[in-house]
Scaffold this motif. Structure first.
Motif, mmCIF file in Angstrom:
data_model
loop_
_atom_site.group_PDB
_atom_site.id
_atom_site.type_symbol
_atom_site.label_atom_id
_atom_site.label_comp_id
_atom_site.label_asym_id
_atom_site.label_seq_id
_atom_site.Cartn_x
_atom_site.Cartn_y
_atom_site.Cartn_z
ATOM 1 N N GLY A 25 0.816 -1.213 0.000
ATOM 2 C CA GLY A 25 0.000 0.000 0.000
ATOM 3 C C GLY A 25 0.848 1.261 0.000
ATOM 4 O O GLY A 25 0.589 2.206 -0.759
ATOM 5 N N CYS A 33 -0.865 6.160 -6.586
ATOM 6 C CA CYS A 33 -2.177 5.506 -6.468
ATOM 7 C C CYS A 33 -2.866 5.938 -5.181
ATOM 8 O O CYS A 33 -2.229 6.353 -4.220
ATOM 9 C CB CYS A 33 -2.012 3.985 -6.441
ATOM 10 S SG CYS A 33 -1.323 3.284 -7.942
ATOM 11 N N ALA A 35 -4.224 4.133 -2.538
ATOM 12 C CA ALA A 35 -4.246 2.750 -2.031
ATOM 13 C C ALA A 35 -4.802 2.699 -0.622
ATOM 14 O O ALA A 35 -4.409 3.477 0.244
ATOM 15 C CB ALA A 35 -2.839 2.160 -2.064
#
Length: 167
Positions: A25, A33, A35
């Motif tokens: 993550g 991203c 995440a």
């Protein structure tokens, strides 16, 4: 373009797999991203994600039951989005030395859900674990942390690249 929203869900008993999920993550977030890292047993809807990473610890050749139930509970939605699976478990350097194929149950799930790929990472058996089998392993010199952060980050970068994340 919006950042890809990725769920990283994990089934962990003693915390080693949770640590791998957190590293994935963190790396995906570093790659741009959005995440989210959650325990697999709390995931009831994956429709809000552009991709999913689902991992589970291996115990006696079986994937963690929380990861298995998450895959089953969300199967219909998982089939319609990019999915990557990971396992953690070998308490030696074997996962760094060669690719370890998924155990039979995970291989079946990969096919059923259309997962893009699977990877096995080394696990960890630490003295502070509450599991009596793990404590016995540590007592007999079989414990240690065999998670490889560089390998975990490299795989996460690969996922971010596939989803079109940009720094």
């Amino acid at each position: 373009m919006n950042s890809p929203r990725i769920l990283v869900a994990y089934g962990s008993k003693a915390g080693a797999t949770a640590g791998i999920a957190e590293e994935i993550g963190r790396t995906l977030r570093d790659d741009g991203c959005d995440a989210v890292v959650l325990p697999a047993d709390t995931v009831t809807d994956v429709s809000g994600y552009d991709g999913v990473v689902l991992g589970g610890a291996l115990y006696a050749g079986h994937w963690n039951s929380k990861a298995r139930r998450c895959a089953r509970r969300n199967a219909e939605q998982l089939r319609h989005r990019p999915l990557w699976l990971f396992s953690s478990g070998p308490v030696d350097r074997s996962a760094d030395e060669h690719d370890i194929p998924p155990v039979r149950g995970v291989a079946r799930r990969m096919k059923k859900l259309g997962a893009r790929e699977h990877i096995t990472f080394g696990g960890a058996v630490m003295p502070e674990t509450s599991d009596p089998v793990a404590r016995a392993m540590v007592k007999h010199g079989k414990g240690g942390d065999f998670r490889n952060p560089e390998r975990i980050r490299a795989w996460a970068h690969h996922i971010g690249t596939e989803l079109g994340a940009t720094d």
